[in-house]
Each structure stands twice: as C-alpha cells, then as structure tokens.
Design an enzyme around this catalytic site. Structure first.
Site, PDB file in Angstrom:
ATOM      1  CG  ASP A  39      38.862 -27.698 -37.082  1.00  0.00           C
ATOM      2  OD1 ASP A  39      38.064 -28.862 -36.972  1.00  0.00           O
ATOM      3  OD2 ASP A  39      39.443 -27.909 -38.260  1.00  0.00           O
ATOM      4  CG  ASP A  40      39.026 -31.750 -34.463  1.00  0.00           C
ATOM      5  OD1 ASP A  40      37.978 -31.438 -35.096  1.00  0.00           O
ATOM      6  OD2 ASP A  40      39.837 -32.163 -35.013  1.00  0.00           O
ATOM      7  CB  CYS A  79      35.326 -31.063 -40.144  1.00  0.00           C
ATOM      8  SG  CYS A  79      35.496 -29.431 -40.589  1.00  0.00           S
ATOM      9  CE  LYS A 132      38.438 -27.446 -41.548  1.00  0.00           C
ATOM     10  NZ  LYS A 132      38.954 -28.607 -40.527  1.00  0.00           N
ATOM     11  CG  HIS A 134      36.436 -28.780 -44.532  1.00  0.00           C
ATOM     12  ND1 HIS A 134      36.784 -29.495 -43.641  1.00  0.00           N
ATOM     13  CD2 HIS A 134      36.757 -29.440 -45.623  1.00  0.00           C
ATOM     14  CE1 HIS A 134      37.265 -30.687 -43.941  1.00  0.00           C
ATOM     15  NE2 HIS A 134      37.426 -30.640 -45.303  1.00  0.00           N
ATOM     16  CG  HIS A 218      41.820 -30.210 -37.439  1.00  0.00           C
ATOM     17  ND1 HIS A 218      42.992 -30.806 -38.196  1.00  0.00           N
ATOM     18  CD2 HIS A 218      40.666 -31.027 -37.871  1.00  0.00           C
ATOM     19  CE1 HIS A 218      42.189 -31.897 -38.740  1.00  0.00           C
ATOM     20  NE2 HIS A 218      41.146 -32.037 -38.631  1.00  0.00           N
ATOM     21  CG  ASN A 278      34.233 -32.087 -35.110  1.00  0.00           C
ATOM     22  OD1 ASN A 278      34.266 -31.901 -36.259  1.00  0.00           O
ATOM     23  ND2 ASN A 278      35.184 -32.420 -34.317  1.00  0.00           N
ATOM     24  CE  LYS A 304      37.172 -34.744 -36.633  1.00  0.00           C
ATOM     25  NZ  LYS A 304      38.592 -34.174 -37.221  1.00  0.00           N
TER      26      LYS A 304
END
Length: 496
Positions: A39-40, A79, A132, A134, A218, A278, A304
C-alpha cells in the site's frame, strides 16, 4: 528371440509415451497463485529498484529467482480503484470505483462484477484474502458485498487502513467476526494469517489463490523499534527512519511467506506476483500525526494521486519456477489489470465475456515472446494532483490529457459525491501531452508538437476509450452519505 525383442521395444515405447503424457499433465497442472500487494510503496522504495538506504534482502532474492519488471503499473494512482481493477481486470472507472472509499460510502465493487477469486474458485481453487480490502464503504455489512461474496472462502481483512496504526491494530475481521486488538505489527499479523491458512486451513487437495494485502507503508506508519534504530543516523530523521523500517518490516514478512512455501514444498508449483497499489504518498498530506510518508518514486515524475508515472508505475516482481527463467529484467509494459486474463490462461479458465476487459494474457512474456494488446493501457483519476486527469500508454509512448473539468485539486469535499459525479460523467478531454518513456522516463519533454501525427492517432484512441469508460461507469446515490457527513462536520448547522 525376435518376438521378445519386439515386445520389449513396444513396452519401452509405451512407457515412454506414458512419461510424455505425465509431463504434459504436469505442464497443464493448475498452479498455486500468490499475489502480494503493498500500500503506497513507491517505484524507488526497494533496494532492487535502487533505494540507497532501505534494505530488502527477501525481495532482492525474489527478483533474482524470477523476473523484475521495470514497467509495471497499477490500474489507478489511488487505493480502492487500483484494488478493484486488479481483481476484475477492468479499468476502475468502468466499475464506478472512482476514488478511495471512505467508511460508510455507498461506492463499492458491485456484486455483479466478476473477480479473479470467483473465477478460480469455480475452477476448483481454494481462496483466501488477508489484509486490506478497501473495496466497499459498508465493511462487514450485508448491505454491500464483502470479500466472501467476491470469491474468497477465507478472509481476514480491514475496510481501509490498520487502526490506530500498524502497531497493535484493532479493526481486523475474520470471516465476518471482529477479532479485536492484535499485538504486533500489521504486515507480520497479515503474514501470520496467510501462513496459518497455508499450513492448516486451506484444502490441500486443491490449488490455492492467496491474496496478501499489506497495509505498509501507508500512513499511519509504525515500525518495530529495533528496525528503526538500524536506519537512524545523522542524516536521517526519525520519521524517515520509521518509513524505511516500515518497508524493511514488510520485506521480512515477504521472506516469511516465501519460507513457508519452501517448507511446505509449494514453491515450485506457485506463481508469485509482488507489487504495489499506487505510487508513494506525498509528505504530510494527512496532516498532524502522519509525517512518515518518505516514499520514493525514483526517477519518475509525480507521486501517488498523479497520472504521471510516479503515481501509477510501481515495483513488480514475478517468480514461477520452471516457467520463468531466474534473474530476468523485463521492460514490457504490464499492469495489474493483466492478472485476471493471465490467471485464467494459467488455470485453463474461460474469460468472462459479459463485460469489457482491459487487461491481456501475460503468459507469452514469460517465455520471451511479445504480448498482444487489443486495448492500450489506460488510466483516469478525476482528483489527480497532476493537472492531466487521463493517460494512455501504447508501446514506448504515453499520451496524457487535460479535461474540461476544474483544474488543480478539486474542492469537492470528502470524495465522490453528487457534484463530482456530474463532472466525472460529463467532462471532455482538451489539451494533450505526449512522452516517449523509453527515452524520457521522467516525462520532462513533451513531444506533442514534434510528433503531431503520432499524437493525433493516439489522441483518437484515447478519446474513444475515455468515452466508452465514461459511459459505462455507474452513478452512485450519495444523498444520505452527504447528509450524514454534513451533520458530522457542521453539527450546529444541522440543529437549526
């Protein structure tokens, strides 16, 4: 004597044919599939992608055992859309997942969409999602589909981020039942669940699909103190060291997953794909209490939330023993929307035909051949921090488009609402930029004037694709969500 020799000859031929059939059956065997999604995580955040400080020995090893992708893309620069695109093989605006999904929002991955997990489950796979999710706003509610409704027999998930931080999270749900506070750091907790499922909970008579979705790196970032100390020196801030340690902790969790595959003798039969949702987060976007976004896009432009490369180009590592020669570096543009058609080909599953797909089968790539795209890679994000909102890549060339909607960061409140959806559904493409990514990876030289014929041809394709996607995307009724949010933000106003 001649009859005996002839008999032996035919027996040998028969045994040899059995060996060939066995080899063919082994080749056709459905592989296990493991996706690891960060994530990120930025394009420049791993040692094997050039980071000068962060140590990632396990991912370095994974890259040395398979293929490191230099031109790997997420399906969106943010995301929820990125995750939805990966699961369905469809560019996220087709799905109506236009932005990250706040808790309580009506936007979600619709029940009628077909996911990788559903297709593989129908083909005899056991399936699990850990980490995650989402892909909905009403998490763990019957009002919207949950991971189990999208094909995951076992799920251990959060709606969005680990709360309150990566350390000792309190918001995991296992198969519909809240777990409560769990001691430890999120990536290790997620890896623990995946390892336990592999060892004792999966159906060992079936191939498996395991989707591991780390929260790291993240915000809000929290990392083990012993790892943070390893990155502290005179030139590195503590918040920066926290981020570096966060990526290193994630790398250690990947190492534990790989060791489990080895211990269970599953590694040779498992396709592993590691990537990010991302590009890296911009520093201090979340304000007070979240100052640890020290991710790197490397040489790429933007981060991002940008349609430029830094928002969408991400690390990508693939390992598949016996099918992908180790130590490769590949420069072919690939995207997470390619995973669904690729896995369908690997598992001998027919592609879903009821809706347009935007990805392509990557199997030829693994044997050194070129892949065939019927549609160029495409991105669209209405709240992009970059002025352009839409992009398309075809070969070495990328066209990005401005639009008739508002420029800059849209002042449209917290996410998708009635105003933003009118813009999403009606905005037209206007000015265009053109870049040769092979010669200009940092997108510093707009060649729109020098390459007018090429621009015209790509512009035509982009406008057609954008119009088709724009038309297909649904409109959400956000009235109730907006009213609830307004009452929460302006309680005095709502009392009048």
């Amino acid at each position: 004597m001649k009859i005996k020799s002839a008999s032996l000859f035919f027996v040998a031929i028969f045994l040899f044919s059995l060996q060939i059939q066995a080899a063919e059956q082994h080749h056709k065997k459905q592989p296990n599939i493991l996706i690891i999604l960060c994530d990120d995580l930025g394009y420049g955040d791993l040692a094997c992608y050039g980071h000068p400080h962060i140590k990632t020995p396990n991912l370095n090893q994974l890259a040395s055992q398979g293929m490191r992708l230099t031109d790997c893309y997420a399906s969106a620069p943010v995301c929820s859309p990125s995750r939805a695109g990966l699961l369905t093989g469809r560019t996220p605006n087709r799905l109506g997942v236009y932005d990250w999904i706040p808790e309580g929002h009506p936007m979600h991955l619709k029940r009628e969409e077909t996911t990788i997990a559903q297709l593989l489950q129908q083909a005899g796979y056991d399936t699990a999602h850990v980490g995650k999710w989402h892909c909905n706003g009403l998490f763990n509610s019957s009002e919207q589909p949950q991971p189990g409704d999208h094909g995951f027999r076992h799920w251990f998930s959060t709606q969005n981020n680990a709360i309150p931080t990566h350390e000792n999270p309190v918001n995991f749900v296992r198969n519909g039942k809240p777990v409560g506070e769990i001691e430890g750091f999120s990536c290790q907790i997620v890896a623990d669940e995946g390892i336990q499922w592999l060892k004792g909970q999966r159906d060992k008579e079936k191939p498996f699909f395991l989707h591991v979705c780390f929260h790291e790196p993240h915000e809000r970032v929290a990392s083990p103190p012993e790892l943070v100390k390893q990155y502290l020196d005179e030139s590195i801030y503590e918040d920066q060291a926290q981020y570096f340690a966060n990526v290193a902790n994630m790398d250690a969790a990947v190492g534990r997953l790989m060791k489990t595959l080895d211990d269970l003798k599953l590694a040779d039969d498992t396709f592993v794909f590691f990537t990010s949702d991302n590009g890296p987060e911009t520093l201090n976007r979340y304000g007070k209490g979240s100052r640890r976004s020290w991710g790197s896009p490397g040489v790429l432009r933007g981060m991002k939330l940008h349609i430029y490369e830094g928002g969408i180009r991400v690390p990508g590592i693939i390992r598949w023993p016996g099918h992908i020669a180790p130590g490769q570096e590949n420069h072919t543009p690939v995207c997470s929307v390619d995973l669904l058609p690729t896995f369908c080909a690997m598992a001998n599953v027919p592609l879903p035909r009821e809706r347009p797909l935007d990805g392509t089968n990557l199997l030829p790539l693994f044997s050194g051949k070129s892949i065939e795209r019927t549609t160029p890679l495409f991105w669209n994000y209405y709240r992009a921090y970059s002025t352009p909102r839409v992009a398309m890549r075809e070969g070495d060339w990328k066209v990005v488009a401005h639009w008739s909607g508002p420029e800059g960061i849209l002042p449209l409140g917290n996410n998708v609402n009635s105003i933003s959806q009118q813009i999403i559904k009606n905005a037209k493409l206007t000015k265009f930029e053109l870049y040769n990514l092979k010669q200009d990876i940092s997108e510093q030289h707009n060649l729109a004037w020098q390459e007018q014929d090429r621009l015209k041809a790509m512009q035509k394709k982009l406008v057609q694709k954008y119009a088709a996607v724009q038309q297909e995307g649904p409109v959400w009724d956000t009235t109730e969500y907006e009213q609830i949010r307004e009452k929460r933000l302006f309680p005095q106003k709502s009392k009048k």
